[in-house]
Write a protein that holds these residues in place. Structure first.
Motif, PDB file in Angstrom:
ATOM      1  N   GLY A 195      -4.851   6.122 -20.109  1.00 20.60           N
ATOM      2  CA  GLY A 195      -5.073   7.478 -19.670  1.00 20.60           C
ATOM      3  C   GLY A 195      -3.769   8.214 -19.458  1.00 20.60           C
ATOM      4  N   GLU A 196      -3.862   9.479 -19.110  1.00 20.50           N
ATOM      5  CA  GLU A 196      -2.680  10.301 -18.948  1.00 20.50           C
ATOM      6  C   GLU A 196      -2.279  10.473 -17.498  1.00 20.50           C
ATOM      7  OE1 GLU A 196      -1.720  10.150 -22.525  1.00 20.50           O
ATOM      8  OE2 GLU A 196      -0.582  11.557 -21.298  1.00 20.50           O
ATOM      9  N   GLU A 197      -2.800   9.663 -16.625  1.00 22.37           N
ATOM     10  CA  GLU A 197      -2.374   9.744 -15.237  1.00 22.37           C
ATOM     11  C   GLU A 197      -1.987   8.362 -14.738  1.00 22.37           C
ATOM     12  OE1 GLU A 197      -5.743  11.232 -12.987  1.00 22.37           O
ATOM     13  OE2 GLU A 197      -6.474   9.200 -12.674  1.00 22.37           O
ATOM     14  N   VAL A 198      -1.129   8.376 -13.720  1.00 20.60           N
ATOM     15  CA  VAL A 198      -0.747   7.137 -13.048  1.00 20.60           C
ATOM     16  C   VAL A 198      -1.776   6.913 -11.942  1.00 20.60           C
ATOM     17  CG1 VAL A 198       1.020   6.012 -11.666  1.00 20.60           C
ATOM     18  CG2 VAL A 198       1.686   7.498 -13.581  1.00 20.60           C
ATOM     19  N   ALA A 199      -2.472   5.799 -12.006  1.00 21.44           N
ATOM     20  CA  ALA A 199      -3.565   5.539 -11.070  1.00 21.44           C
ATOM     21  C   ALA A 199      -3.105   4.589  -9.981  1.00 21.44           C
ATOM     22  CB  ALA A 199      -4.762   4.942 -11.816  1.00 21.44           C
ATOM     23  N   GLN A 200      -3.172   5.048  -8.731  1.00 19.83           N
ATOM     24  CA  GLN A 200      -2.794   4.216  -7.594  1.00 19.83           C
ATOM     25  C   GLN A 200      -4.020   3.918  -6.747  1.00 19.83           C
ATOM     26  OE1 GLN A 200       1.206   6.552  -6.514  1.00 19.83           O
ATOM     27  NE2 GLN A 200       0.987   4.599  -5.430  1.00 19.83           N
ATOM     28  N   THR A 201      -4.146   2.663  -6.357  1.00 19.33           N
ATOM     29  CA  THR A 201      -5.235   2.248  -5.473  1.00 19.33           C
ATOM     30  C   THR A 201      -4.706   1.304  -4.402  1.00 19.33           C
ATOM     31  OG1 THR A 201      -5.757   0.425  -6.989  1.00 19.33           O
ATOM     32  CG2 THR A 201      -7.026   2.472  -7.243  1.00 19.33           C
ATOM     33  N   PRO A 202      -5.319   1.291  -3.231  1.00 16.75           N
ATOM     34  CA  PRO A 202      -6.287   2.275  -2.757  1.00 16.75           C
ATOM     35  C   PRO A 202      -5.587   3.575  -2.346  1.00 16.75           C
ATOM     36  CG  PRO A 202      -5.750   0.749  -1.005  1.00 16.75           C
ATOM     37  CD  PRO A 202      -4.988   0.278  -2.213  1.00 16.75           C
ATOM     38  N   LYS A 203      -6.350   4.594  -2.029  1.00 18.07           N
ATOM     39  CA  LYS A 203      -5.749   5.851  -1.554  1.00 18.07           C
ATOM     40  C   LYS A 203      -5.264   5.702  -0.119  1.00 18.07           C
ATOM     41  CE  LYS A 203      -8.151   9.146  -4.510  1.00 18.07           C
ATOM     42  NZ  LYS A 203      -7.005   9.221  -5.400  1.00 18.07           N
ATOM     43  N   HIS A 204      -6.023   4.969   0.668  1.00 15.98           N
ATOM     44  CA  HIS A 204      -5.669   4.756   2.066  1.00 15.98           C
ATOM     45  C   HIS A 204      -5.810   3.272   2.386  1.00 15.98           C
ATOM     46  CE1 HIS A 204      -5.859   9.087   2.878  1.00 15.98           C
ATOM     47  NE2 HIS A 204      -6.953   9.079   2.145  1.00 15.98           N
ATOM     48  N   LEU A 205      -4.919   2.775   3.240  1.00 10.79           N
ATOM     49  CA  LEU A 205      -4.940   1.372   3.625  1.00 10.79           C
ATOM     50  C   LEU A 205      -4.507   1.291   5.080  1.00 10.79           C
ATOM     51  CD1 LEU A 205      -5.410  -1.463   2.413  1.00 10.79           C
ATOM     52  CD2 LEU A 205      -2.989  -1.503   1.774  1.00 10.79           C
ATOM     53  N   VAL A 206      -5.320   0.629   5.900  1.00 10.28           N
ATOM     54  CA  VAL A 206      -4.976   0.443   7.304  1.00 10.28           C
ATOM     55  C   VAL A 206      -4.833  -1.052   7.558  1.00 10.28           C
ATOM     56  CG1 VAL A 206      -5.643   0.814   9.700  1.00 10.28           C
ATOM     57  CG2 VAL A 206      -6.233   2.523   7.962  1.00 10.28           C
ATOM     58  N   ARG A 207      -3.724  -1.430   8.159  1.00  8.87           N
ATOM     59  CA  ARG A 207      -3.471  -2.833   8.449  1.00  8.87           C
ATOM     60  C   ARG A 207      -2.956  -2.979   9.873  1.00  8.87           C
ATOM     61  NH1 ARG A 207      -6.313  -3.685   5.041  1.00  8.87           N
ATOM     62  NH2 ARG A 207      -6.041  -4.769   3.049  1.00  8.87           N
ATOM     63  N   GLY A 208      -3.364  -4.068  10.506  1.00  9.79           N
ATOM     64  CA  GLY A 208      -2.805  -4.411  11.800  1.00  9.79           C
ATOM     65  C   GLY A 208      -1.413  -4.982  11.615  1.00  9.79           C
ATOM     66  N   GLU A 209      -0.584  -4.781  12.604  1.00 10.09           N
ATOM     67  CA  GLU A 209       0.776  -5.291  12.510  1.00 10.09           C
ATOM     68  C   GLU A 209       0.743  -6.804  12.240  1.00 10.09           C
ATOM     69  OE1 GLU A 209       3.069  -4.178  15.913  1.00 10.09           O
ATOM     70  OE2 GLU A 209       4.957  -4.222  14.813  1.00 10.09           O
ATOM     71  N   GLY A 210       1.520  -7.229  11.258  1.00  5.19           N
ATOM     72  CA  GLY A 210       1.551  -8.641  10.900  1.00  5.19           C
ATOM     73  C   GLY A 210       0.641  -9.005   9.739  1.00  5.19           C
ATOM     74  N   GLN A 211      -0.261  -8.097   9.387  1.00  2.00           N
ATOM     75  CA  GLN A 211      -1.152  -8.387   8.264  1.00  2.00           C
ATOM     76  C   GLN A 211      -0.456  -8.072   6.940  1.00  2.00           C
ATOM     77  OE1 GLN A 211      -4.702  -6.047   9.321  1.00  2.00           O
ATOM     78  NE2 GLN A 211      -5.735  -7.979   9.741  1.00  2.00           N
ATOM     79  N   LYS A 212      -1.062  -8.552   5.861  1.00  6.10           N
ATOM     80  CA  LYS A 212      -0.518  -8.315   4.527  1.00  6.10           C
ATOM     81  C   LYS A 212      -1.121  -7.040   3.947  1.00  6.10           C
ATOM     82  CE  LYS A 212      -1.975 -10.914   1.043  1.00  6.10           C
ATOM     83  NZ  LYS A 212      -2.166 -12.108   0.189  1.00  6.10           N
ATOM     84  N   ALA A 213      -0.344  -6.324   3.150  1.00  4.22           N
ATOM     85  CA  ALA A 213      -0.841  -5.139   2.451  1.00  4.22           C
ATOM     86  C   ALA A 213      -0.468  -5.256   0.978  1.00  4.22           C
ATOM     87  CB  ALA A 213      -0.218  -3.870   3.030  1.00  4.22           C
ATOM     88  N   LYS A 214      -1.424  -4.892   0.109  1.00  7.73           N
ATOM     89  CA  LYS A 214      -1.156  -4.948  -1.329  1.00  7.73           C
ATOM     90  C   LYS A 214      -1.593  -3.640  -1.965  1.00  7.73           C
ATOM     91  CE  LYS A 214      -1.092  -8.232  -5.131  1.00  7.73           C
ATOM     92  NZ  LYS A 214      -1.441  -9.600  -5.563  1.00  7.73           N
ATOM     93  N   LEU A 215      -0.683  -3.019  -2.688  1.00 15.09           N
ATOM     94  CA  LEU A 215      -0.911  -1.731  -3.312  1.00 15.09           C
ATOM     95  C   LEU A 215      -0.824  -1.907  -4.827  1.00 15.09           C
ATOM     96  CD1 LEU A 215       0.412  -1.345  -0.423  1.00 15.09           C
ATOM     97  CD2 LEU A 215       1.263   0.823  -1.262  1.00 15.09           C
ATOM     98  N   TYR A 216      -1.599  -1.097  -5.547  1.00 16.80           N
ATOM     99  CA  TYR A 216      -1.661  -1.242  -6.995  1.00 16.80           C
ATOM    100  C   TYR A 216      -1.315   0.062  -7.701  1.00 16.80           C
ATOM    101  CZ  TYR A 216      -4.102  -5.560  -5.891  1.00 16.80           C
ATOM    102  OH  TYR A 216      -4.437  -6.793  -5.395  1.00 16.80           O
ATOM    103  N   CYS A 217      -0.779  -0.106  -8.914  1.00 14.05           N
ATOM    104  CA  CYS A 217      -0.387   1.051  -9.723  1.00 14.05           C
ATOM    105  C   CYS A 217      -0.612   0.742 -11.192  1.00 14.05           C
ATOM    106  CB  CYS A 217       1.090   1.367  -9.489  1.00 14.05           C
ATOM    107  SG  CYS A 217       1.808   2.524 -10.677  1.00 14.05           S
ATOM    108  N   ALA A 218      -1.409   1.580 -11.838  1.00 10.42           N
ATOM    109  CA  ALA A 218      -1.602   1.452 -13.284  1.00 10.42           C
ATOM    110  C   ALA A 218      -0.825   2.576 -13.955  1.00 10.42           C
ATOM    111  CB  ALA A 218      -3.085   1.528 -13.639  1.00 10.42           C
ATOM    112  N   PRO A 219       0.254   2.270 -14.657  1.00  7.31           N
ATOM    113  CA  PRO A 219       1.052   3.336 -15.286  1.00  7.31           C
ATOM    114  C   PRO A 219       0.317   3.936 -16.476  1.00  7.31           C
ATOM    115  CG  PRO A 219       1.890   1.181 -15.915  1.00  7.31           C
ATOM    116  CD  PRO A 219       0.806   0.937 -14.909  1.00  7.31           C
ATOM    117  N   ILE A 220       0.833   5.031 -16.958  1.00 10.92           N
ATOM    118  CA  ILE A 220       0.280   5.658 -18.156  1.00 10.92           C
ATOM    119  C   ILE A 220       0.483   4.707 -19.331  1.00 10.92           C
ATOM    120  CG2 ILE A 220       0.636   7.553 -19.803  1.00 10.92           C
ATOM    121  CD1 ILE A 220       1.256   9.336 -17.388  1.00 10.92           C
TER     122      ILE A 220
END
Lengths: 115, 113
Positions: free
Chosen positions: A1-26
């Motif tokens: 596609g013609e847009e860079v897709a990032q997921t999730p839009k919002h992420l809430v984590r407690g201190e000490g927890q793991k967070a994983k963010l994703y990005c699908a480039p064009i």
């Protein structure tokens, strides 16, 4: 596609927890960049990839942050043991060959809130 | 080292009036320069870019920027702003050897009716 897709839009984590963010480039873009926007205005460069290879990682806090771009998968940015100061919007951008010659396209970002 | 300075943190203007958002850069090489716009709670959208060639760059929605090498500036202008132009505007320069972007601290444009 013609847009860079990032997921999730919002992420809430407690201190000490793991967070994983994703990005699908064009499709066809071989360079991927991650930026962290804190305090609403300040952009900090984290890491860049050329295809699946790390191109520049000078901005990465290496103790807790890691990133990958594997073939046929979205790129990912992972934060182990999140801290309050990691709360920010994380933007991904991609470019066709060298961005300085072709420009960069940004995704809409992932807002990470650490509580 | 490359850097970007946006001289105004906040600009307020009335609808239909011209606006100037100032950006100065520092670069040892021929720079690639960009203006991005960020509407509230949205991502960054490319407004216009200077890569080489003509020093006056225009966007499709009426904004223009002029690359001035002697003054190391890349100011953004619009002759007549609209309320929908209310947003944060970021100037950026591309670092030559690593290709990452260095951003300014942004200018908040507020357009009043």
């Amino acid at each position: 596609g013609e847009e860079v897709a990032q997921t999730p839009k919002h992420l809430v984590r407690g201190e000490g927890q793991k967070a994983k963010l994703y990005c699908a480039p064009i499709k066809g873009h071989s360079y991927v960049f991650w930026y962290q926007q804190v305090l609403k205005n300040e952009f900090k460069f984290l890491i860049s990839f050329q295809n699946e290879n790390v191109f520049d990682e000078t901005g990465m806090p290496k103790e807790r942050f890691s990133a990958k771009c594997l073939p046929n998968s979205p790129c990912s940015l992972e934060i182990q043991a999140t801290k309050l100061e990691d709360s920010a919007v994380y933007f991904c951008a991609s470019s066709q060959r060298e961005g300085r010659d072709y420009g960069y396209t940004f995704g809409s970002g992932t807002r990470l809130t650490v509580v | 080292a490359q850097s970007v300075t946006q001289l105004d943190s906040h600009v307020s203007v009335s609808e239909g009036t011209p606006v100037l958002l100032r950006c100065n850069y520092s670069s040892s090489y021929s720079p690639s320069l960009f203006w991005y716009v960020q509407h509230p709670n949205k991502g960054l959208q490319l407004l216009l870019k200077y890569l080489s060639g003509s020093t006056l760059v225009e966007s499709i929605n009426g904004f223009e920027a002029e690359f001035n090498k002697s003054q190391t500036s890349f100011h953004l202008r619009k002759p007549s702003v609209h309320i929908s132009d209310t947003a944060e505007y970021f100037c950026a320069v591309s670092v030559t050897n690593t290709d990452k972007l260095i951003f300014g601290t942004g200018t908040r444009l507020q357009v009043f009716p």
